[in-house]
Enzyme design. Structure first.
Site, mmCIF file in Angstrom:
data_model
loop_
_atom_site.group_PDB
_atom_site.id
_atom_site.type_symbol
_atom_site.label_atom_id
_atom_site.label_comp_id
_atom_site.label_asym_id
_atom_site.label_seq_id
_atom_site.Cartn_x
_atom_site.Cartn_y
_atom_site.Cartn_z
ATOM 1 N N LYS A 46 21.505 -8.249 43.041
ATOM 2 C CA LYS A 46 21.426 -7.508 41.770
ATOM 3 C C LYS A 46 22.387 -6.320 41.792
ATOM 4 O O LYS A 46 23.121 -6.079 40.838
ATOM 5 C CB LYS A 46 19.985 -7.036 41.526
ATOM 6 C CG LYS A 46 19.046 -8.178 41.156
ATOM 7 C CD LYS A 46 17.569 -7.801 41.210
ATOM 8 C CE LYS A 46 16.701 -9.056 41.014
ATOM 9 N NZ LYS A 46 15.269 -8.825 41.124
ATOM 10 N N ASP A 101 13.007 -5.735 33.309
ATOM 11 C CA ASP A 101 12.334 -6.987 33.675
ATOM 12 C C ASP A 101 11.506 -7.514 32.493
ATOM 13 O O ASP A 101 11.107 -8.675 32.475
ATOM 14 C CB ASP A 101 11.344 -6.729 34.827
ATOM 15 C CG ASP A 101 11.890 -7.113 36.195
ATOM 16 O OD1 ASP A 101 12.666 -8.077 36.266
ATOM 17 O OD2 ASP A 101 11.502 -6.458 37.175
ATOM 18 N N GLN A 161 11.403 -4.113 42.737
ATOM 19 C CA GLN A 161 11.373 -5.478 43.273
ATOM 20 C C GLN A 161 9.955 -5.844 43.718
ATOM 21 O O GLN A 161 9.304 -5.081 44.438
ATOM 22 C CB GLN A 161 12.367 -5.588 44.446
ATOM 23 C CG GLN A 161 12.539 -6.986 44.981
ATOM 24 C CD GLN A 161 13.176 -7.963 43.990
ATOM 25 O OE1 GLN A 161 13.883 -7.577 43.067
ATOM 26 N NE2 GLN A 161 12.908 -9.237 44.168
HETATM 27 N N1 GUN Z 1 10.605 -10.689 42.563
HETATM 28 C C1 GUN Z 1 10.916 -11.991 42.353
HETATM 29 N N2 GUN Z 1 11.401 -12.157 41.101
HETATM 30 C C2 GUN Z 1 11.407 -10.934 40.528
HETATM 31 C C3 GUN Z 1 11.817 -10.457 39.245
HETATM 32 O O1 GUN Z 1 12.258 -11.198 38.368
HETATM 33 N N3 GUN Z 1 11.671 -9.123 39.034
HETATM 34 C C4 GUN Z 1 11.175 -8.286 39.981
HETATM 35 N N4 GUN Z 1 11.065 -6.989 39.673
HETATM 36 N N5 GUN Z 1 10.796 -8.690 41.175
HETATM 37 C C5 GUN Z 1 10.914 -10.011 41.448
#
Ligand code: GUN
Length: 296
Positions: free
Chosen positions: A54, A121, A98
């Site tokens: 990311k 998100d 995350q």
């Molecule tokens: N962990 C696995 N997928 C995601 C996601 O799409 N967003 C976040 N914040 N954590 C994750």
């Protein structure tokens, strides 16, 4: 005839190029640089690799990006204080915590603490609700990515029978909400199947568009798919490791058999996966525009 393979890697690249141009324009015309913070608690290897990807993408697109690593034993209050700091930071437009978080931290409380305007998100109940009533600021990244794959591959969505396998808050439920909206690229008839569905194959065989997020390797076999269906596989199952130690991935769809029946299908890897991070970047650009009062 074998299906057309929907190449998520290429669609993601195309959208990133569009975003890169948009970021350049935001900077030069408006003096706005989209800002994204990714907060990582602990050192879970999968989470580290997601967050690194990311950050790399944010950096490549010209964002102001911050990687905030916190120890696994951080208290819930300290994490909430950190979120509050970023909520107030005008250089930050998107906050991503995350998941999963360590067990001593209440994940819901943390996600609800993020300012909905910075919730890239789209997990905050305000954003979930706005999607449901058809007035979203942000769409959750994986279903938004799938929607873009369908649109950009020329799938006919309006009036289609869409069957979604899996009812998670991250994929199944928001996917249904997106595709049932009164919108020219949606307007589908949506069925959501789950672990208590009586006859899964009865439903999947009716699908013009079949979206599978079941979390079970090869849960969908060729006999469960209609001739000419569009099949989207959201599954990421680790079924082994190569001698070099790399994970061997397989989707929720029996790809080799189903591709002989479908008209279009996404592979795993290289299908839905690359779209998720890309739509996170899209949401961060959108958050920056909303904060600056810039219309599309
Ligand atoms: N962990 C696995 N997928 C995601 C996601 O799409 N967003 C976040 N914040 N954590 C994750």
């Amino acid at each position: 005839m074998a299906a057309k393979i929907i190449k998520g890697t290429e669609v993601a690249k195309e959208i990133r190029q569009e975003l890169k141009r948009e970021v350049e324009e935001l900077k030069s015309k408006h003096g706005v640089t989209p800002g994204l913070v990714t907060i990582l608690v602990g050192e879970d290897p999968a989470s580290v690799s997601y967050v690194t990807a990311k950050q790399r993408t944010a950096h490549d697109l010209g964002f102001y990006s911050v990687q905030d690593n916190q120890p696994a034993d951080i208290s819930e209050e300290a994490l909430l204080d950190l979120i509050d700091k970023y909520n107030k930071d005008p250089k930050i437009h998107g906050i991503l915590v995350q998941l999963p978080l360590p067990k001593h931290i209440d994940e819901t409380r943390v996600l609800y603490a993020i300012d909905p305007k910075k919730d890239v998100d789209a997990f905050h109940p305000v954003n979930v609700g706005k999607l449901l009533i058809g007035e979203p600021d942000f769409l959750p990244c994986t279903p938004h990515g799938i929607w873009q794959l369908l649109i950009r591959s020329g799938a006919k969505i309006e009036g289609a029978e869409v069957v979604i396998v899996g009812r998670s808050n991250i994929v199944g439920k928001p996917m249904a909400a997106i595709l049932m909206q009164k919108h020219p690229n949606a307007n589908a008839t949506v069925t959501v199947c789950h672990t208590k569905t009586k006859d899964l194959a009865f439903h999947t065989r009716r699908a013009d568009i079949l979206i599978v997020a079941a979390g079970r390797p090869k849960a969908i076999t060729a006999d469960m798919v209609k001739e000419g269906a569009v099949v989207i596989d959201v599954g990421v199952n680790r079924i082994g490791t190569t001698p070099e130690g790399k994970a061997i991935l397989c989707g929720d769809v029996d790809f080799d058999a189903v591709k002989e029946k479908a008209s279009m299908i996404t592979p795993v890897p290289g299908g839905v996966g690359p779209m998720t991070i890309t739509m996170l970047m899209y949401n961060t650009v959108k958050a920056a525009k909303l904060a600056a009062g810039i219309k599309d």
